[in-house]
Design a protein around this motif. Structure first.
Motif, PDB file in Angstrom:
ATOM      1  N   ALA A  17     -17.150  27.460 -34.066  1.00 37.60           N
ATOM      2  CA  ALA A  17     -16.197  27.951 -33.067  1.00 37.60           C
ATOM      3  C   ALA A  17     -15.427  26.805 -32.416  1.00 37.60           C
ATOM      4  N   VAL A  18     -16.106  25.699 -32.164  1.00 37.94           N
ATOM      5  CA  VAL A  18     -15.467  24.527 -31.564  1.00 37.94           C
ATOM      6  C   VAL A  18     -14.420  23.957 -32.515  1.00 37.94           C
ATOM      7  N   ALA A  19     -14.741  23.902 -33.800  1.00 38.85           N
ATOM      8  CA  ALA A  19     -13.786  23.415 -34.793  1.00 38.85           C
ATOM      9  C   ALA A  19     -12.578  24.349 -34.872  1.00 38.85           C
ATOM     10  N   TRP A  20     -12.818  25.659 -34.837  1.00 40.36           N
ATOM     11  CA  TRP A  20     -11.728  26.640 -34.842  1.00 40.36           C
ATOM     12  C   TRP A  20     -10.799  26.452 -33.644  1.00 40.36           C
ATOM     13  N   ALA A  21     -11.373  26.118 -32.487  1.00 41.18           N
ATOM     14  CA  ALA A  21     -10.583  25.921 -31.276  1.00 41.18           C
ATOM     15  C   ALA A  21      -9.882  24.567 -31.249  1.00 41.18           C
ATOM     16  N   GLY A  22     -10.151  23.717 -32.250  1.00 39.65           N
ATOM     17  CA  GLY A  22      -9.488  22.428 -32.332  1.00 39.65           C
ATOM     18  C   GLY A  22     -10.022  21.381 -31.380  1.00 39.65           C
ATOM     19  N   LEU A  23     -11.298  21.501 -31.014  1.00 36.75           N
ATOM     20  CA  LEU A  23     -11.901  20.581 -30.058  1.00 36.75           C
ATOM     21  C   LEU A  23     -12.796  19.580 -30.772  1.00 36.75           C
ATOM     22  N   GLU A  24     -12.806  18.365 -30.261  1.00 36.79           N
ATOM     23  CA  GLU A  24     -13.669  17.328 -30.812  1.00 36.79           C
ATOM     24  C   GLU A  24     -14.771  17.007 -29.819  1.00 36.79           C
ATOM     25  N   VAL A  25     -15.998  17.052 -30.293  1.00 33.44           N
ATOM     26  CA  VAL A  25     -17.141  16.833 -29.414  1.00 33.44           C
ATOM     27  C   VAL A  25     -18.239  16.145 -30.208  1.00 33.44           C
ATOM     28  N   SER A  26     -18.992  15.278 -29.555  1.00 33.68           N
ATOM     29  CA  SER A  26     -20.079  14.580 -30.234  1.00 33.68           C
ATOM     30  C   SER A  26     -21.226  15.546 -30.495  1.00 33.68           C
ATOM     31  N   SER A  27     -22.097  15.169 -31.403  1.00 36.72           N
ATOM     32  CA  SER A  27     -23.223  16.046 -31.758  1.00 36.72           C
ATOM     33  C   SER A  27     -24.146  16.264 -30.562  1.00 36.72           C
ATOM     34  N   SER A  28     -24.359  15.221 -29.757  1.00 37.04           N
ATOM     35  CA  SER A  28     -25.239  15.372 -28.594  1.00 37.04           C
ATOM     36  C   SER A  28     -24.610  16.277 -27.543  1.00 37.04           C
ATOM     37  N   GLN A  29     -23.298  16.144 -27.348  1.00 36.05           N
ATOM     38  CA  GLN A  29     -22.619  17.012 -26.397  1.00 36.05           C
ATOM     39  C   GLN A  29     -22.580  18.454 -26.890  1.00 36.05           C
ATOM     40  N   LEU A  30     -22.392  18.629 -28.184  1.00 37.02           N
ATOM     41  CA  LEU A  30     -22.400  19.973 -28.754  1.00 37.02           C
ATOM     42  C   LEU A  30     -23.756  20.634 -28.523  1.00 37.02           C
ATOM     43  N   GLU A  31     -24.811  19.868 -28.680  1.00 36.32           N
ATOM     44  CA  GLU A  31     -26.160  20.405 -28.459  1.00 36.32           C
ATOM     45  C   GLU A  31     -26.333  20.846 -27.003  1.00 36.32           C
TER      46      GLU A  31
END
Length: 221
Positions: A17-31
């Motif tokens: 969903a984050v990729a679909w929204a065009g957002l970049e986030v680190s793996s730790s932040q995504l968690e």
């Protein structure tokens, strides 16, 4: 311009969903963001905190708004999320911008207690105030106040009018009705000594155009 849609949630993970929204986030932040989302949805079963209960809406509304807001905050700023409700934008903002000192407030006791529970579970360095923003500003100073979906410009500026000595600027996430709200606020003289600027506009795949407004005391010429 993209037309607002309300498509069914066909994502299996927040990463999709984050990729679909065009957002970049680190793996730790995504968690961390996903842990927050799960807590929010769990609490939402008992108390009304959010209508964004699909991965598509969480990423395309809550996270998109938070990320666009984060782009306009100075490093190390002191930020108060006004009427935080379920924690957006305050909690995800603290996750994606750990350099900020974030506080959240909500005058509804049940919501404030849930915010405290979520902040504790996530281990976030956030102060939760079970109070209105005006009460918080009587005992603290802040750099930036942020708000989304709390009230009209007229109401917000009326509430905050006596407290501009306690913070520097107000950043608001608004939809297309902001122009009418600005007119109403002007009609009531609430922008007389303030400078209001649209500092950003962006397209949400779910609601169309959103804007970010900055309001601050007008500088003497």
């Amino acid at each position: 311009m993209n037309q607002p849609t309300d498509e069914p949630d066909d994502f299996e993970t927040l990463a999709e969903a984050v990729a679909w929204a065009g957002l970049e986030v680190s793996s730790s932040q995504l968690e961390q963001l996903d842990a927050y989302r799960q807590l929010l949805w769990q609490w939402n079963e008992n108390i009304n905190l959010t209508r964004h209960t699909t991965l598509r809406k969480f990423a395309g509304r809550d996270l998109l708004d938070t990320f666009r807001l984060a782009e306009h905050l100075d490093r190390g700023d002191r930020v108060l999320d006004v009427g935080s409700g379920g924690g957006v934008p305050g909690l995800p903002l603290a996750i994606v911008r750990p350099d900020l000192t974030v506080s959240v407030c909500d005058s509804v006791g049940k919501k404030a207690r849930v915010l405290e529970e979520m902040v504790g579970s996530l281990g976030l360095p956030i102060t939760v105030y079970p109070a209105r923003a005006e009460q918080v500003l009587e005992i603290t100073t802040q750099g930036t106040l942020v708000a989304r979906g709390v009230a009209s410009l007229k109401k917000l500026l009326t509430w905050l009018k006596p407290h501009w000595d306690a913070f520097d600027q107000l950043l608001l996430i608004k939809g297309k009705a902001w122009v009418e709200e600005r007119g109403e606020a002007r009609h009531h003289g609430l922008l007389k000594d303030l400078d209001l600027r649209r500092i950003a506009s962006y397209e949400s795949p779910l609601v169309g155009e959103s804007v970010l407004l900055r309001i601050a005391p007008r500088q003497a010429s």
